[in-house]
Scaffold this motif. Structure first.
Motif, PDB file in Angstrom:
ATOM      1  N   ALA A 174       0.832  -1.258  -0.074  1.00  0.00           N
ATOM      2  CA  ALA A 174       0.153   0.143  -0.069  1.00  0.00           C
ATOM      3  C   ALA A 174       0.680   1.315  -0.132  1.00  0.00           C
ATOM      4  O   ALA A 174       2.056   1.279   0.514  1.00  0.00           O
ATOM      5  N   ILE A 175       0.305   2.204  -0.486  1.00  0.00           N
ATOM      6  CA  ILE A 175       0.998   3.751  -0.484  1.00  0.00           C
ATOM      7  C   ILE A 175       0.080   4.523   0.180  1.00  0.00           C
ATOM      8  O   ILE A 175      -1.040   4.729  -0.350  1.00  0.00           O
ATOM      9  N   ARG A 176       0.556   5.302   0.972  1.00  0.00           N
ATOM     10  CA  ARG A 176      -0.200   6.458   1.781  1.00  0.00           C
ATOM     11  C   ARG A 176       0.671   7.871   1.708  1.00  0.00           C
ATOM     12  O   ARG A 176       1.933   7.851   1.726  1.00  0.00           O
ATOM     13  N   GLU A 177       0.070   8.904   1.567  1.00  0.00           N
ATOM     14  CA  GLU A 177       0.611  10.129   1.598  1.00  0.00           C
ATOM     15  C   GLU A 177       0.002  10.930   2.826  1.00  0.00           C
ATOM     16  O   GLU A 177      -1.417  10.897   2.989  1.00  0.00           O
TER      17      GLU A 177
ATOM     18  N   ARG B 102       5.327  10.860   1.794  1.00  0.00           N
ATOM     19  CA  ARG B 102       4.899   9.559   1.029  1.00  0.00           C
ATOM     20  C   ARG B 102       5.376   8.101   1.919  1.00  0.00           C
ATOM     21  O   ARG B 102       6.682   8.019   2.141  1.00  0.00           O
ATOM     22  N   VAL B 103       4.441   7.324   2.283  1.00  0.00           N
ATOM     23  CA  VAL B 103       4.668   6.298   2.932  1.00  0.00           C
ATOM     24  C   VAL B 103       4.146   4.983   2.158  1.00  0.00           C
ATOM     25  O   VAL B 103       3.082   4.877   1.622  1.00  0.00           O
ATOM     26  N   GLU B 104       5.273   4.202   1.817  1.00  0.00           N
ATOM     27  CA  GLU B 104       5.237   3.054   1.218  1.00  0.00           C
ATOM     28  C   GLU B 104       5.122   1.774   2.039  1.00  0.00           C
ATOM     29  O   GLU B 104       6.128   1.708   2.911  1.00  0.00           O
TER      30      GLU B 104
ATOM     31  N   TYR C 255       8.065  -0.247   6.466  1.00  0.00           N
ATOM     32  CA  TYR C 255       7.756   1.034   6.099  1.00  0.00           C
ATOM     33  C   TYR C 255       8.894   2.078   5.433  1.00  0.00           C
ATOM     34  O   TYR C 255       9.777   2.011   5.869  1.00  0.00           O
ATOM     35  N   ARG C 256       8.551   2.803   4.369  1.00  0.00           N
ATOM     36  CA  ARG C 256       9.485   3.530   3.775  1.00  0.00           C
ATOM     37  C   ARG C 256       9.012   5.021   3.604  1.00  0.00           C
ATOM     38  O   ARG C 256       8.032   5.002   2.927  1.00  0.00           O
ATOM     39  N   LEU C 257       9.485   5.790   4.287  1.00  0.00           N
ATOM     40  CA  LEU C 257       8.978   7.216   4.440  1.00  0.00           C
ATOM     41  C   LEU C 257       9.891   8.435   3.713  1.00  0.00           C
ATOM     42  O   LEU C 257      11.083   8.284   4.006  1.00  0.00           O
ATOM     43  N   SER C 258       9.414   8.906   2.782  1.00  0.00           N
ATOM     44  CA  SER C 258      10.127   9.988   2.083  1.00  0.00           C
ATOM     45  C   SER C 258       9.306  11.153   1.745  1.00  0.00           C
ATOM     46  O   SER C 258       8.066  11.207   1.916  1.00  0.00           O
ATOM     47  N   PRO C 259       9.952  12.267   1.825  1.00  0.00           N
ATOM     48  CA  PRO C 259       9.253  13.587   1.728  1.00  0.00           C
ATOM     49  C   PRO C 259       8.443  13.686   0.349  1.00  0.00           C
ATOM     50  O   PRO C 259       8.911  13.023  -0.662  1.00  0.00           O
ATOM     51  N   ILE C 260       7.318  14.405   0.295  1.00  0.00           N
ATOM     52  CA  ILE C 260       6.507  14.537  -1.042  1.00  0.00           C
ATOM     53  C   ILE C 260       7.603  15.700  -1.640  1.00  0.00           C
ATOM     54  O   ILE C 260       7.501  16.807  -1.242  1.00  0.00           O
TER      55      ILE C 260
END
Length: 531
Positions: A125-128, A486-488, A473-478
């Motif tokens: 899943a991908i979430r912002e 942006r959370v993958e 979880y991989r969290l990176s700036p949008i």
């Protein structure tokens, strides 16, 4: 480093050891042990009932001796059963020691790093969401309090969180097999230092456990010589059996008076009611009530006027306690060779007498309301001097076939009636009393067997119900939005992918990750945030 020659020699040994200590081999040996134990449940065993085993040999003169030679009438002490037992023990030890060390090593290690391509995992899943990656990572960590968590910063600057849960499944699996190993050890110890003894006691009589000779059947462990038994005395003062109107047993109760410990050998007696599956515990020993039956009594008046009383327990044959047995008189009075003047009273006893359509005596109810006995009296040589085993409930029929035992008369008697033989000997049926079958059991390893069995069930439940799973979880700036991330998310279950779907959905829900940000530009080009 061993020389190449020794490596070639030891290679087959290493291969054999690897195969022996594999879990597949352990399961096969466990199955073989269960199959090998089947004859112990289907065939009479010397260590459980010597009378029935002897009778089985007499009833099967061809097959019985072969089964006895091969150990099928003493399964749990047979060499082939011990071989399977030891192989299973060795396999479990060789299998569990490396697995235990491996589990301890993995428990000290952090969860594996986040895979590069999370989209390839079964759950993805991908979430912002609102907030920079560091803040979102803190919120995610709060939702993973019962997980083993590993947080790292990747080369790209993205914050990575790896979490795993469900190691108790492997611990439960290990506990199951360790408990099985402990169960085997405890049972082996019990067989080494424990013992069992069974005895038939007529109501009104008793016995004192001071040595193996007081028991009708004594089964010692391999390290037991019978000289250090804890003494106790028991008197059977009464017996009560309750039956339904159809003759089904409802309850058995034996009234006992006993003494043990410091009271042994004194005049102090303790009263106790003994029931089936409710043993009397005496200094680590247990006294069980196994069953009951009837003991017909006969009075024999010999031609010279001598009168003797005889009694012998008869073996129940059906639920109405139709019983058969034999009274063997090896020392009749008179001059001459006793071996040719021995008597045998062979009969069928019925506590509530009835007659079958064929005219045979049977019982219609298990309680003793109208007792009768059908007897046949033989005279001659009982064949007990040769050392061949005989059942206590029957005579050696081969003696009858050879003419060594000759039938003298037969009759059906009620209490007080008598059968008079041709030489003037009179056999009178004087009635019957009840007997109880008691068993003494000593097994110091029994608490450990119970503890291992409980742990085995707990380990089995844990290994079947707990699911091992991981989430990353991989969290990176949008890009272009410093206030969002942006959370993958990727998830993997090692055992139950379908059952992990709901939990994975909860892990990616807004309650765990804060507010979702759905790209939905309006006319001004801004991003609208939805709670």
């Amino acid at each position: 480093m061993l020389p190449r020659r020794w490596q070639r020699i030891l290679a087959p040994v290493r291969t054999l050891w690897r195969r022996l200590t594999s879990m597949r081999t352990a399961l096969v040996l466990l199955f073989l042990l269960a199959v090998a134990a089947l004859p112990g449940a289907l065939l009479p065993q010397w260590n459980l009932n010597r009378a029935k085993t002897t009778q089985y040999l007499l009833d099967h003169p061809v097959l019985g001796p072969w089964l006895d030679r091969l150990g099928f009438l003493a399964v749990f002490s047979a060499p082939w059963f011990a071989a399977i037992y030891l192989l299973l023990f060795t396999s479990l030890v060789g299998c569990l020691v490396p697995r235990t060390l491996d589990l301890l090593r993995r428990l000290r290690q952090p969860p594996p790093r986040t895979p590069r391509y999370l989209a390839r995992l079964p759950h993805h899943a991908i979430r912002e969401v609102d907030g920079p990656p560091d803040v979102v990572a803190i919120r995610i960590g709060r939702g993973l309090r019962r997980w083993r968590v590993r947080r790292t910063v990747e080369d790209t600057g993205a914050v990575s969180i790896a979490a795993e849960k469900g190691y108790l499944r492997e611990l439960g699996n290990l506990l199951f097999h360790l408990s099985l190993l402990g169960l085997l050890v405890a049972m082996a110890v019990g067989k080494l230092v424990g013992y069992e003894g069974s005895v038939i006691v007529d109501v009104g009589n008793g016995f004192c456990s001071v040595g193996p000779t007081v028991y009708d059947d004594f089964r010692p462990g391999l390290l037991v010589d019978g000289t250090d038994l804890t003494p106790f005395c028991v008197n059977v003062t009464g017996f009560t059996a309750d039956y339904t109107n159809t003759g089904q047993a409802a309850a058995f109760r034996a009234d006992l008076s006993y003494q043990s410990g410091a009271d042994a050998g004194t005049t102090l007696w303790t009263q106790r009611e003994l029931r089936v599956n409710d043993p009397l515990r005496l200094d680590g020993q247990r006294l069980y009530l196994l069953g009951h039956g009837f003991t017909p009594r006969f009075r024999v008046t010999y031609p010279d006027g001598e009168v003797r009383d005889y009694a012998q327990p008869f073996q129940p044959m059906d639920s109405a306690f139709t019983s058969d047995g034999a009274v063997k008189i090896t020392d009749p009075p008179g001059d001459g060779a006793r071996e040719t003047r021995q008597l045998a009273i062979v009969g069928v006893f019925a506590p509530t007498a009835a007659t079958t359509p064929a005219g045979a005596l049977t019982s219609r109810f298990p309680a003793m309301t109208a007792p009768a006995v059908a007897i046949q009296v033989y005279r001659g040589n009982l064949g007990m001097e040769g050392g061949r085993p005989q059942s206590v409930f029957a005579i050696d029929t081969s003696q009858v076939t050879r003419g060594a035992l000759v039938l003298q008369g037969r009759a059906t008697l009620t209490p007080g009636q008598a059968l008079t033989l041709a030489d003037g000997t009179t056999v009178t049926f004087t009635g019957a009393t009840e007997f109880v079958s008691l068993q003494t059991s000593y097994d110091p390893a029994q608490p450990f067997v119970l503890a291992c069995a409980v742990l085995l069930l707990l380990g089995l439940i844990g290994s079947l119900t707990i699911t091992r799973r991981r989430v990353w979880y991989r969290l990176s700036p949008i890009p272009g939005d410093t206030a969002g991330s942006r959370v993958e998310i990727g998830g993997l279950s090692h055992t139950n992918q379908d059952g992990y779907t709901a939990e994975f959905a909860a892990l990616v829900a807004a309650g765990r990750l804060g507010r979702d940000i759905h790209p939905d530009p309006d006319r001004t080009g801004t991003v609208r945030r939805h709670p």
